[in-house]
Design an enzyme around this catalytic site. Sequence first.
Site, PDB file in Angstrom:
ATOM      1  N   ALA A  21       0.853  -1.189   0.000  1.00 37.59           N
ATOM      2  CA  ALA A  21       0.000   0.000   0.000  1.00 37.59           C
ATOM      3  C   ALA A  21       0.889   1.238   0.000  1.00 37.59           C
ATOM      4  O   ALA A  21       1.839   1.319   0.780  1.00 37.59           O
ATOM      5  CB  ALA A  21      -0.912   0.015   1.231  1.00 37.59           C
ATOM      6  N   CYS A  22       0.601   2.169  -0.888  1.00 35.24           N
ATOM      7  CA  CYS A  22       1.346   3.429  -0.919  1.00 35.24           C
ATOM      8  C   CYS A  22       0.396   4.586  -0.622  1.00 35.24           C
ATOM      9  O   CYS A  22      -0.813   4.400  -0.514  1.00 35.24           O
ATOM     10  CB  CYS A  22       2.058   3.612  -2.257  1.00 35.24           C
ATOM     11  SG  CYS A  22       0.974   3.858  -3.672  1.00 35.24           S
ATOM     12  N   THR A  23       0.938   5.764  -0.534  1.00 34.21           N
ATOM     13  CA  THR A  23       0.127   6.919  -0.130  1.00 34.21           C
ATOM     14  C   THR A  23      -0.986   7.228  -1.116  1.00 34.21           C
ATOM     15  O   THR A  23      -2.088   7.562  -0.721  1.00 34.21           O
ATOM     16  CB  THR A  23       1.004   8.175   0.073  1.00 34.21           C
ATOM     17  OG1 THR A  23       1.788   8.378  -1.086  1.00 34.21           O
ATOM     18  CG2 THR A  23       1.905   8.005   1.278  1.00 34.21           C
ATOM     19  N   THR A  40       2.039   0.775  -5.065  1.00 36.54           N
ATOM     20  CA  THR A  40       1.349  -0.407  -4.534  1.00 36.54           C
ATOM     21  C   THR A  40       1.544  -1.595  -5.464  1.00 36.54           C
ATOM     22  O   THR A  40       1.906  -2.691  -5.038  1.00 36.54           O
ATOM     23  CB  THR A  40      -0.155  -0.109  -4.357  1.00 36.54           C
ATOM     24  OG1 THR A  40      -0.311   0.942  -3.390  1.00 36.54           O
ATOM     25  CG2 THR A  40      -0.922  -1.352  -3.912  1.00 36.54           C
TER      26      THR A  40
END
Length: 107
Positions: A8-10, A16
């Site tokens: 999961a990324c921002t 992701t």
Amino acid sequence: MKIVAVTACTVGIAHTFMAQKAIEDECEKRGFEYKVETQGGYGADNELDDDDIESADGVLLAVDVGIEGDERFDDKRDEDRVLTVGSADVIRDAASVIDRLLEQIDE
């Protein structure tokens, strides 16, 4: 060896899925079983169930943000079988990140 992971990324898009691919590619090279859940801008995909987590030797969280269902990994944390890194760490060098997880599991 079986590894489960969450990426999961921002923003929940590019990193992701790049992290997912890096983990999958490295696990395939090593002949490991694996399952990677992505949590992104489009929601969760390929969700890990209790059996996936329970049967895993190690858990890799390649995340830059808090994730849904983080408590699912508490039992593995108690066994020191969870490694948390940033998504960029896995994208840059999945081999060394997985090596770190394996070292942690073997201790």
